[in-house]
Write a protein that holds these residues in place. Sequence first.
Motif, mmCIF file in Angstrom:
data_model
loop_
_atom_site.group_PDB
_atom_site.id
_atom_site.type_symbol
_atom_site.label_atom_id
_atom_site.label_comp_id
_atom_site.label_asym_id
_atom_site.label_seq_id
_atom_site.Cartn_x
_atom_site.Cartn_y
_atom_site.Cartn_z
ATOM 1 N N LEU A 1 35.525 37.794 41.868
ATOM 2 C CA LEU A 1 35.559 38.461 40.654
ATOM 3 C C LEU A 1 36.002 37.536 39.394
ATOM 4 O O LEU A 1 36.757 36.465 39.657
ATOM 5 N N LEU B 1 44.063 47.457 37.294
ATOM 6 C CA LEU B 1 43.577 47.488 38.581
ATOM 7 C C LEU B 1 44.844 47.728 39.564
ATOM 8 O O LEU B 1 44.787 48.490 40.414
ATOM 9 N N SER C 1 45.691 50.913 41.979
ATOM 10 C CA SER C 1 45.754 50.673 43.428
ATOM 11 C C SER C 1 46.925 51.335 43.810
ATOM 12 O O SER C 1 47.171 51.777 44.871
ATOM 13 N N PRO D 1 37.911 39.151 45.699
ATOM 14 C CA PRO D 1 38.422 40.548 45.557
ATOM 15 C C PRO D 1 39.863 40.839 46.401
ATOM 16 O O PRO D 1 40.112 40.425 47.432
ATOM 17 N N PHE D 2 40.344 42.073 45.512
ATOM 18 C CA PHE D 2 41.523 42.506 46.141
ATOM 19 C C PHE D 2 41.450 43.484 47.303
ATOM 20 O O PHE D 2 40.247 44.236 47.262
ATOM 21 N N VAL E 1 41.678 46.755 48.224
ATOM 22 C CA VAL E 1 42.030 47.914 47.665
ATOM 23 C C VAL E 1 41.825 49.024 48.370
ATOM 24 O O VAL E 1 42.589 49.990 48.471
ATOM 25 N N GLU E 2 41.114 48.782 49.434
ATOM 26 C CA GLU E 2 40.929 49.752 50.446
ATOM 27 C C GLU E 2 42.282 50.049 51.409
ATOM 28 O O GLU E 2 42.416 51.032 51.874
ATOM 29 N N LEU F 1 45.586 49.002 50.483
ATOM 30 C CA LEU F 1 46.821 49.268 49.912
ATOM 31 C C LEU F 1 47.183 50.791 49.773
ATOM 32 O O LEU F 1 46.424 51.592 49.093
#
Lengths: 560, 283
Positions: free
Chosen positions: A189, A199, A203, A366-367, A369-370, A372
Amino acid sequence: MNRNSVNLLIGGEAGQGLVTIGQILAKSLVRSGYSIVVTQSYHSRIRGGHNTYTIHAGADRVIAPLETIDILVALNEETMTLHRHEISPDGIIIADEAFGISDDVSLRVPFKELAKQGFLNIAALGVVGSIIGLTEESIAGTMDKFFGKMDQKTAEENRLALSNAFRWTTGRSVSFSKLPPVSDPPKRLIMNGNEAIALGALSAGLKFYSFYPMTPSTSIGIALAGWAERMGSIVEQAEDEIAAINMALGASFAGAPSMVSTSGGGFALMVEGVSLAAMTETPVVIVVAQRPAPATGLPTRTEQADLNFVLYAGHGEFPRAILAPGTVEECFHLTYRAFELAERYQGPIFILTDQFLADSYRAVAPFDVENLSPVSPGSDPASSSSPYQRYALTDNGISPRLLPGISMQLVVADSDEHTEDGHLTEDLTVRQRMVEKRLKKGKGIRAEAIPPQMEGDKRPDLLMVSWGSTKGAVLKAASQMRHTGKNVSTLHFSQIWPLVSEQFMDYLQGAREVVSLEGNATGQLAGLIRRESGFLIEKQILRYDGLPITPEYILRELTK
Amino acid sequence: MVTIADYGTYETAWCPGCGNFSILKAVKEALTASQLEPHQALFVSGIGQAAKAPHYLNANVFNGLHGRSLPVATGAKLANPRLTVIVESGDGCNYGEGGNHFLAAIRRNIDLTLLVHNNQVYGLTKGQSSPTSEEGFVTKAQPGGVASTPFNPVAVAVAMHAGFVARAFTGLPDHLSDLIQQAIAHRGFSLIDVLQPCISFNKVNTFAWYKKRCYQLPSDYNPADWGAAIKAADQWGEQIPLGVIYRNDRPPFEEHFPVLNQGPLVGRDVDRMMLKEIMEGYA
């Protein structure tokens, strides 16, 4: 000669489209698999002035801004005058032939033949893109996505300017070696520090954000406002910073994880609200993006001079945590952590960033995020005692936090000193217990403090101590010094309060020499370390001219 | 069935004979008449003698800083629009320290009721002038008399087309209670400027002073008529009109946030797929 990295600076006036081509170039580089660090330096004006957009890009990971320029893209003559001395021996200048320079390192471009007025910046983008080894297709693709929907005629002129520039450049023999291609680039990203903060907040479950615009914090609000409807959150531009923090406290009291962001001057207005958050024990995340002060200072430049201000802001005694991200990734993760701490300890938690990091685009993985879990505001009403006591005394100082209107229980919060049930009191014994209750939470915060990151030999000749956004520059300088055989280590703080001396005293004492590096004039972290641990750091490298600390700056100062 | 007893009775820190007692009673009556249960109401207040009022009844309370109750109330209402939010504080809190928030709350038209105990003097700090003190009003802090002209909150609110603007007097408690009920029922920002004597520090604007001048607007007065409202709002001195001075049907602020159609923000899950999509927009 092959190069692994390139440092290119685009300079010109505001209004010439230099940020546009800087962004497109940075995005194209990241999409082609390169790592970047962007530094933006601009005047506080919409037209004119001298602005620069610098991209340090590499096939391997780059972590710091550089001063030495390999490619200078001069959109006006002033840029050449100001930056000529920073060009590396094998560097080049890309400039309009109309500037009439006869310097042998220059690539004089007939911009007016390549593009119509209004599209000259795109022609410059094409020339520099071609020189560093990006393909026309890759830049064109990024450009289309960047501009989004626009009228066909403008889109065609953009493409024509780009294409002409590529053709023109390919026809020249330019003695500048391209970046090596990156095969199979991992997904990256491109994001700046402020976007990562926004972001990270979402999250963690941010539901309410209020702000008053102030450079360099504003882009957090812009990002969150753009996503608010899709994310089911509320973003409100308040009438002033005082309203912003009070709104956030009202929303948080009523159960919405909340955040505010500002810079030093706006934070000065919020300070009474910080104390209110502490007294009412209301969670709130406060982002302070520093810029040079006092007062209005240099609105668009960078500094690290608000550490003491944020540390001591608010009347009275109460616990807090201050997190200071050093990278875009840390902006994300530490914001997430700030929400966790705010909810757990029910009070103000700070993110201390600055203009350099706020505006610095980087390539990041990419973090996750799914996976966290967002914070869960408030406690379970079913397990609370009746009648409910908002400030019930407990062993760790943390009282169950019910939310108003969610159960039959009544929630009473007060800025006055209060009894356990939240009503104002002048019972001085209660006062004493409540002070102790609030301070007990500080022990928990302290026990969870993130230790500073030590890199290198545990008993080095030189230990460099730093915090926040200077991380990359310090690591890079240390690595360069190690290449020349020096035994150098780094100790970097991404949490600056609470400061737990047991976490780092051995490192300080184990080094032959310790030097601190800070973007301020008085060595605020060094002062805090002395206060907390007794350790005096005698040598300090400080910078307070509004520019970020670079590896070159550190090396120069060390040899003084 | 909600009864006035549900709202409790507490010992207060007010001077005997203070107008605050009438307002507290009228508030409890209005909440009871509105059949609101204590847990459905949130009182937000600032600092001052008036701001202590929420401590003397059963409800949710956030007693914040001087002048800052409106922003706290705005945040709380946005986070949980199901709460009936009532802001209760004095003239110094709302018209002085919090003046900017007063203007912003009117502009937003957030659905809450602002109940201002207006005694034209600072009581808690013992008798300095307030934004509504009359010109020439002598205090220890203004020994030569107040040199500024008084702020007219009702005229400002009408001029800004506030959703609901009313004036009341503690000498007419039933009328006040009725106005509070109407303000709670009104969807949008409601201001009730309540004239009250301060028996300790305002020897000019006494109970008798107000009683002599206050009159209720006639039944044929039309609060939807903005022109008439501006005239009524400007009336002060020998004749002071009471009642609903102006009202309109501007949509409340909350309606601009589609996210609030689903109720409170608390307890809502984070849409992680959407968050991932947003994040991947940065690729």
